[in-house]
Design an enzyme around this catalytic site. Structure first.
Site, PDB file in Angstrom:
ATOM      1  N   GLU A 210     -58.403  33.595  10.105  1.00  0.00           N
ATOM      2  CA  GLU A 210     -59.144  34.641  10.784  1.00  0.00           C
ATOM      3  C   GLU A 210     -59.123  36.202   9.496  1.00  0.00           C
ATOM      4  OE1 GLU A 210     -58.232  36.180  15.101  1.00  0.00           O
ATOM      5  OE2 GLU A 210     -59.554  37.310  14.938  1.00  0.00           O
TER       6      GLU A 210
ATOM      7  N   GLU B  59     -50.133  31.234  16.870  1.00  0.00           N
ATOM      8  CA  GLU B  59     -50.720  32.344  15.469  1.00  0.00           C
ATOM      9  C   GLU B  59     -49.343  31.660  14.661  1.00  0.00           C
ATOM     10  OE1 GLU B  59     -51.655  36.048  16.909  1.00  0.00           O
ATOM     11  OE2 GLU B  59     -53.520  35.199  18.537  1.00  0.00           O
TER      12      GLU B  59
ATOM     13  N   ASP C 197     -57.094  33.534  23.784  1.00  0.00           N
ATOM     14  CA  ASP C 197     -56.293  34.975  24.184  1.00  0.00           C
ATOM     15  C   ASP C 197     -57.622  35.561  24.641  1.00  0.00           C
ATOM     16  OD1 ASP C 197     -56.110  34.976  22.485  1.00  0.00           O
ATOM     17  OD2 ASP C 197     -53.497  35.148  21.523  1.00  0.00           O
ATOM     18  N   SER C 198     -58.418  35.853  23.588  1.00  0.00           N
ATOM     19  CA  SER C 198     -58.962  37.046  23.502  1.00  0.00           C
ATOM     20  C   SER C 198     -59.945  37.183  25.364  1.00  0.00           C
ATOM     21  CB  SER C 198     -60.227  36.493  22.715  1.00  0.00           C
ATOM     22  OG  SER C 198     -61.296  34.839  22.433  1.00  0.00           O
TER      23      SER C 198
ATOM     24  N   LYS D 226     -52.989  26.161  19.619  1.00  0.00           N
ATOM     25  CA  LYS D 226     -53.559  26.644  18.919  1.00  0.00           C
ATOM     26  C   LYS D 226     -52.337  27.869  19.069  1.00  0.00           C
ATOM     27  CE  LYS D 226     -56.902  30.138  17.784  1.00  0.00           C
ATOM     28  NZ  LYS D 226     -55.887  31.159  17.859  1.00  0.00           N
TER      29      LYS D 226
ATOM     30  N   ASP E 105     -55.562  27.924  23.665  1.00  0.00           N
ATOM     31  CA  ASP E 105     -54.688  29.229  22.571  1.00  0.00           C
ATOM     32  C   ASP E 105     -53.163  28.962  23.550  1.00  0.00           C
ATOM     33  OD1 ASP E 105     -54.866  30.747  20.098  1.00  0.00           O
ATOM     34  OD2 ASP E 105     -56.075  32.058  21.418  1.00  0.00           O
TER      35      ASP E 105
END
Ligand code: KIV
Length: 250
Positions: A172, A110, A41-42, A108, A80
């Site tokens: 991270e 978070e 999502d970056s 993925k 993501d």
């Protein structure tokens, strides 16, 4: 394509993960031999110029997951889960299955959302965890793991994420000793970004490691090429050639 079930190998051999968002870049990453392409999502920041990853949702991510999967048919595609898409187990499963249908092989998410990880795993959606700095919810961008309580919390979360069924985890912007400790404690591969060398693999953002954006870069990133410079030179030369009537040649 390395299936999720074979990720155990990365406890011995470093995993190379790179973000990739579109068809041509995914093709290049596959040719280069990247093990896993993360459609992160970056992309909110580096592709769309938005200030927060919270600004992209499933529909935007779906476009890029499909594009990357079409560009790298023989590479593991990790999608993501965008902010809000995994807020409860049922929603996460529907969204995870949507990504798999678009060509992703795993997702993925978070944080230690254990019930969500369990639900996805039991519905056949392999899950990669993500601990340390969590951009979707972070209040500050400071390194994680400097104080003992935080270290304890990360270690506990890592073990819980493994128990819930994760196949790997991104660490991270984490103190490197803590990342090394997590790596020794868990049987699944850890993939660091700003987490030092004692992890099972590394991930970088495409636009950082290819020098596609002029910066500023996160302190832990490294540009292995200067695509911004190369693209600028090409675009400038195209402008000149048209204005000076050198193109087309006939
Ligand atoms: O979205 C992303 O690119 C990521 C990486 C920073 C790991 O989550």
């Amino acid at each position: 394509m390395i299936p999720a079930a074979a990720f155990g190998r990365f406890k011995q051999t470093p995993m190379v993960m790179a973000t990739g968002y579109d068809f041509p870049m995914a093709r290049i990453l596959e040719k280069a031999g990247v093990d896993v392409i993360l459609v992160g999502d970056s992309l909110a920041n580096v592709v769309l110029g938005l200030s927060s990853t919270r600004e992209v949702g499933m529909d935007v991510m779906a476009v890029f997951v499909g594009a990357a999967a079409r560009g790298a048919k023989d590479t593991h595609i990790l999608a993501d889960m965008p902010f809000g898409s995994d807020s409860d187990p049922a929603k996460a499963v529907a969204n995870g299955l949507r990504f798999l249908a678009l060509g992703a092989h795993s997702v993925k998410l978070e944080g230690a959302k254990l019930d969500v990880i369990r639900a996805l795993t039991s519905e056949g959606v392999p899950v990669f965890g993500h601990l340390g700095l969590l951009p979707q919810t972070a209040k500050s961008f400071k390194q994680v793991g400097r104080d003992p309580a935080e270290r304890e919390e990360v270690l506990r979360s890592a073990e819980a994420v493994v128990k819930a069924g994760a196949i790997g985890m991104v660490l991270e912007h984490m103190d490197s000793d803590l990342a090394a400790q997590v790596t020794r404690a868990v049987p699944i591969p850890t993939v660091g970004i700003g987490a030092g060398r004692q992890v099972d693999g590394q991930v970088l953002v495409l636009h950082d490691f290819l020098g596609l954006n002029p910066g500023p870069f996160p302190p832990f990133a490294k540009a292995f090429a200067d695509l911004h410079g190369a693209a600028l030179a090409g675009a400038t030369e195209y402008c000149r050639a048209v204005r000076e009537r050198r193109f087309p040649e006939r």
